[in-house]
Design a protein around this motif. Structure first.
Motif, PDB file in Angstrom:
ATOM      1  N   ARG A   1     -42.814   4.778  34.542  1.00  0.00           N
ATOM      2  CA  ARG A   1     -43.405   3.927  33.495  1.00  0.00           C
ATOM      3  C   ARG A   1     -43.333   4.606  32.136  1.00  0.00           C
ATOM      4  O   ARG A   1     -43.360   3.939  31.102  1.00  0.00           O
ATOM      5  N   GLY A   2     -43.240   5.936  32.147  1.00  0.00           N
ATOM      6  CA  GLY A   2     -43.096   6.681  30.903  1.00  0.00           C
ATOM      7  C   GLY A   2     -41.650   6.956  30.538  1.00  0.00           C
ATOM      8  O   GLY A   2     -41.385   7.726  29.607  1.00  0.00           O
ATOM      9  N   GLY A   3     -40.707   6.350  31.270  1.00  0.00           N
ATOM     10  CA  GLY A   3     -39.297   6.477  30.918  1.00  0.00           C
ATOM     11  C   GLY A   3     -38.560   7.603  31.602  1.00  0.00           C
ATOM     12  O   GLY A   3     -37.403   7.876  31.268  1.00  0.00           O
ATOM     13  N   MET A   4     -39.186   8.273  32.586  1.00  0.00           N
ATOM     14  CA  MET A   4     -38.523   9.376  33.288  1.00  0.00           C
ATOM     15  C   MET A   4     -38.416   9.053  34.767  1.00  0.00           C
ATOM     16  O   MET A   4     -39.426   8.877  35.445  1.00  0.00           O
ATOM     17  N   TRP A   5     -37.179   8.972  35.255  1.00  0.00           N
ATOM     18  CA  TRP A   5     -36.947   8.649  36.666  1.00  0.00           C
ATOM     19  C   TRP A   5     -36.770   9.943  37.433  1.00  0.00           C
ATOM     20  O   TRP A   5     -35.786  10.663  37.255  1.00  0.00           O
ATOM     21  N   ALA A   6     -37.725  10.242  38.283  1.00  0.00           N
ATOM     22  CA  ALA A   6     -37.736  11.514  38.999  1.00  0.00           C
ATOM     23  C   ALA A   6     -37.580  11.309  40.492  1.00  0.00           C
ATOM     24  O   ALA A   6     -37.981  10.285  41.056  1.00  0.00           O
ATOM     25  N   GLU A   7     -37.005  12.307  41.125  1.00  0.00           N
ATOM     26  CA  GLU A   7     -36.995  12.383  42.584  1.00  0.00           C
ATOM     27  C   GLU A   7     -38.449  12.488  43.065  1.00  0.00           C
ATOM     28  O   GLU A   7     -39.317  12.994  42.338  1.00  0.00           O
ATOM     29  N   VAL A   8     -38.741  12.027  44.287  1.00  0.00           N
ATOM     30  CA  VAL A   8     -40.099  12.126  44.826  1.00  0.00           C
ATOM     31  C   VAL A   8     -40.603  13.569  44.759  1.00  0.00           C
ATOM     32  O   VAL A   8     -41.714  13.840  44.311  1.00  0.00           O
ATOM     33  N   SER A   9     -39.770  14.512  45.192  1.00  0.00           N
ATOM     34  CA  SER A   9     -40.160  15.923  45.164  1.00  0.00           C
ATOM     35  C   SER A   9     -40.492  16.383  43.755  1.00  0.00           C
ATOM     36  O   SER A   9     -41.408  17.183  43.547  1.00  0.00           O
ATOM     37  N   ALA A  10     -39.739  15.894  42.791  1.00  0.00           N
ATOM     38  CA  ALA A  10     -39.906  16.328  41.404  1.00  0.00           C
ATOM     39  C   ALA A  10     -41.249  15.907  40.825  1.00  0.00           C
ATOM     40  O   ALA A  10     -41.732  16.511  39.867  1.00  0.00           O
ATOM     41  N   ALA A  11     -41.843  14.864  41.402  1.00  0.00           N
ATOM     42  CA  ALA A  11     -43.121  14.359  40.903  1.00  0.00           C
ATOM     43  C   ALA A  11     -44.315  15.096  41.487  1.00  0.00           C
ATOM     44  O   ALA A  11     -45.462  14.797  41.146  1.00  0.00           O
ATOM     45  N   ALA A  12     -44.068  16.085  42.350  1.00  0.00           N
ATOM     46  CA  ALA A  12     -45.179  16.797  42.992  1.00  0.00           C
ATOM     47  C   ALA A  12     -46.058  17.520  41.991  1.00  0.00           C
ATOM     48  O   ALA A  12     -47.275  17.641  42.189  1.00  0.00           O
ATOM     49  N   GLY A  13     -45.479  18.029  40.904  1.00  0.00           N
ATOM     50  CA  GLY A  13     -46.274  18.727  39.897  1.00  0.00           C
ATOM     51  C   GLY A  13     -47.290  17.801  39.243  1.00  0.00           C
ATOM     52  O   GLY A  13     -48.478  18.138  39.127  1.00  0.00           O
ATOM     53  N   LEU A  14     -46.839  16.623  38.832  1.00  0.00           N
ATOM     54  CA  LEU A  14     -47.763  15.656  38.237  1.00  0.00           C
ATOM     55  C   LEU A  14     -48.771  15.182  39.275  1.00  0.00           C
ATOM     56  O   LEU A  14     -49.952  14.987  38.956  1.00  0.00           O
ATOM     57  N   ALA A  15     -48.332  15.015  40.521  1.00  0.00           N
ATOM     58  CA  ALA A  15     -49.252  14.608  41.584  1.00  0.00           C
ATOM     59  C   ALA A  15     -50.360  15.642  41.752  1.00  0.00           C
ATOM     60  O   ALA A  15     -51.536  15.298  41.922  1.00  0.00           O
ATOM     61  N   GLY A  16     -49.995  16.916  41.730  1.00  0.00           N
ATOM     62  CA  GLY A  16     -50.995  17.974  41.856  1.00  0.00           C
ATOM     63  C   GLY A  16     -51.969  17.982  40.700  1.00  0.00           C
ATOM     64  O   GLY A  16     -53.176  18.166  40.887  1.00  0.00           O
ATOM     65  N   TYR A  17     -51.451  17.765  39.501  1.00  0.00           N
ATOM     66  CA  TYR A  17     -52.337  17.721  38.331  1.00  0.00           C
ATOM     67  C   TYR A  17     -53.299  16.544  38.428  1.00  0.00           C
ATOM     68  O   TYR A  17     -54.515  16.688  38.194  1.00  0.00           O
ATOM     69  N   ARG A  18     -52.804  15.368  38.766  1.00  0.00           N
ATOM     70  CA  ARG A  18     -53.681  14.187  38.868  1.00  0.00           C
ATOM     71  C   ARG A  18     -54.729  14.395  39.961  1.00  0.00           C
ATOM     72  O   ARG A  18     -55.884  13.963  39.826  1.00  0.00           O
ATOM     73  N   GLN A  19     -54.342  15.043  41.045  1.00  0.00           N
ATOM     74  CA  GLN A  19     -55.286  15.328  42.121  1.00  0.00           C
ATOM     75  C   GLN A  19     -56.427  16.207  41.622  1.00  0.00           C
ATOM     76  O   GLN A  19     -57.609  15.940  41.887  1.00  0.00           O
ATOM     77  N   GLN A  20     -56.085  17.247  40.914  1.00  0.00           N
ATOM     78  CA  GLN A  20     -57.101  18.177  40.421  1.00  0.00           C
ATOM     79  C   GLN A  20     -57.925  17.574  39.284  1.00  0.00           C
ATOM     80  O   GLN A  20     -59.112  17.842  39.154  1.00  0.00           O
ATOM     81  N   GLU A  21     -57.298  16.747  38.486  1.00  0.00           N
ATOM     82  CA  GLU A  21     -58.017  16.034  37.426  1.00  0.00           C
ATOM     83  C   GLU A  21     -59.082  15.131  38.033  1.00  0.00           C
ATOM     84  O   GLU A  21     -60.231  15.097  37.570  1.00  0.00           O
ATOM     85  N   ALA A  22     -58.720  14.405  39.109  1.00  0.00           N
ATOM     86  CA  ALA A  22     -59.673  13.519  39.782  1.00  0.00           C
ATOM     87  C   ALA A  22     -60.810  14.306  40.424  1.00  0.00           C
ATOM     88  O   ALA A  22     -61.939  13.821  40.526  1.00  0.00           O
ATOM     89  N   ALA A  23     -60.504  15.547  40.837  1.00  0.00           N
ATOM     90  CA  ALA A  23     -61.525  16.382  41.461  1.00  0.00           C
ATOM     91  C   ALA A  23     -62.411  17.092  40.434  1.00  0.00           C
ATOM     92  O   ALA A  23     -63.353  17.794  40.806  1.00  0.00           O
ATOM     93  N   GLY A  24     -62.069  16.929  39.157  1.00  0.00           N
ATOM     94  CA  GLY A  24     -62.889  17.514  38.105  1.00  0.00           C
ATOM     95  C   GLY A  24     -62.612  18.978  37.830  1.00  0.00           C
ATOM     96  O   GLY A  24     -63.470  19.684  37.278  1.00  0.00           O
TER      97      GLY A  24
END
Length: 407
Positions: free
Chosen positions: A336-359
């Motif tokens: 949605r932000g204009g960057m098409w990534a492999e599933v594996s490549a998105a793990a970094g953002l996934a980890g950040y969002r996970q920790q953000e949700a956990a506070g």
């Protein structure tokens, strides 16, 4: 000395830094002194840090791009490059940045490591290289081997992603599809029989090529040059080489007096495995874990290595387990932000969002998530269904589809 001369002086064991070796030949199977039957300790490259040019990390017109810019703090670059590195930092929200590694020559971060490992093969006088990989590493190694005029054998699998297979064959690599468990014994036989230089792992727990992760330090240098020292860096993690390289790059900046701190680095692994998380939990140098099915094939590994443990421990970061659902959501967010990534490549953002949700409190400063590769590298690329044909005179259907949107 010119600005493009390497200041590398030798190799040393991560298991015991007092154990040192000459720079040549490059050690491709970890430290022969400190490694045991159960844990293979990697080696890293040391440098004459007192001779690093004072202006290396300042921005000035006319500086070379990519690895050439950082040559004093890399092993000798004997192989020609392809313009690796210099990838953009894309602002992705308030204080959040994406380091988009899909902009490298073969669309992944692996170009940073293969410029260095293929250079080692050239410096060692090898006729060719051999690599075990069904993904980014093999595609990149084949490109750099072709560029250097070396032969290349790639031990891959029958379900290699279409884009990766196309890369391998275009570059003239010998492609050997074999069962996963057979890759490493066959790799060792090829090394012994043909004298090819191995540019992927050959040890029981991961060590990889001694020169390899040095190429990943340039990610840290580039982040610093553009952004300063972030509060944290979230990194998709398989064997932990990229994670270690990012940490070491920032650690060198501290050692050189360029900055006074390193960011916290977080390794983000598929939740169906996670050898780094298991090693950190268990307080051991490296371990093996069972692995389940995951779309993040590029970072799915049953075996970890000591490099990742060092990076997490020394930075005060963490080893995070992210689910396929979290990675898919992060991949969609990147798109949605204009960057098409492999599933594996998105793990970094996934980890950040996970920790953000956990506070999680990361402190002040920006956060960088590394996105490692292009969406063209996913195995499901050809499985995605295209839109059904459309009669252009059927305005009602046109209107329905436009209002429904894509995605």
């Amino acid at each position: 000395m010119t600005s493009r001369d390497s200041l590398a002086t030798g190799q040393r064991s991560l298991g015991d830094p007092s154990v040192r070796f000459p720079l040549w030949p490059p050690l491709t199977a970890g430290c022969p002194v400190t490694s045991t039957e159960t844990v293979s300790y990697p080696v890293e490259v040391d440098y004459a840090y007192d001779k690093v040019p004072a202006d290396l990390f300042t921005t000035a017109p006319g500086r070379p791009r990519g690895h050439e810019r950082w040559a004093p703090l890399l092993p000798p670059l004997h192989a020609p490059g392809l313009g690796e590195g210099g990838t953009p930092l894309v602002r992705f929200g308030d204080g959040l940045w994406i380091k988009d590694e899909s902009r490298n020559p073969t669309w992944s971060h692996k170009d940073r490591i293969n410029r260095v490992t293929v250079s080692a093969a050239v410096g060692a006088g090898a006729e060719g290289i051999v690599v075990a990989s069904s993904g980014n590493h093999g595609a990149s190694a084949a490109a750099y081997a072709a560029r250097a005029g070396l032969r290349c054998a790639v031990l891959t699998s029958t379900d290699t992603p279409p884009a990766v297979d196309a890369f391998l064959r275009a570059y003239g690599a010998v492609v050997l599809p074999v069962p996963v468990d057979a890759r490493w014994p066959l790799l060792r036989r090829i090394v012994e029989r043909f004298g090819y230089h191995p540019v992927s792992n050959v040890t029981p727990t991961h060590t990889g090529h001694g020169f390899g992760p040095e190429g990943y330090k340039t990610v840290a240098y580039e982040i610093y040059a553009e952004l300063g020292v972030p509060a944290a860096v979230f990194v998709p993690t398989g064997y932990g080489e990229l994670l270690f390289g990012v940490w070491k790059g920032f650690a060198e900046l501290v050692a050189l007096g360029v900055t006074d701190r390193v960011p916290r680095v977080f390794g983000c692994e598929p939740a169906v495995g996670g050898p780094l998380a298991a090693a950190v939990r268990g307080g051991v140098p490296a371990t093996r874990v069972p692995v389940g099915e995951t779309a993040a094939y590029a970072i799915s590994s049953s075996v970890g290595g000591y490099r990742g443990v060092v990076a997490v421990r020394e930075s005060g970061g963490g080893a995070l387990l992210v689910s396929d659902g979290e990675m898919a959501a992060a991949r969609a967010e990147l798109a949605r932000g204009g960057m098409w990534a492999e599933v594996s490549a998105a793990a970094g953002l996934a980890g950040y969002r996970q920790q953000e949700a956990a506070g999680l409190d990361l402190g002040s400063g920006p956060v960088v998530c590394v996105s490692t590769s292009s969406g063209f590298k996913d195995r499901d690329l050809l499985a995605s269904s295209g839109s059904a044909g459309l009669d252009p005179e059927d305005w009602a259907e046109v209107e329905r589809r436009v209002e429904a949107g894509g995605g």
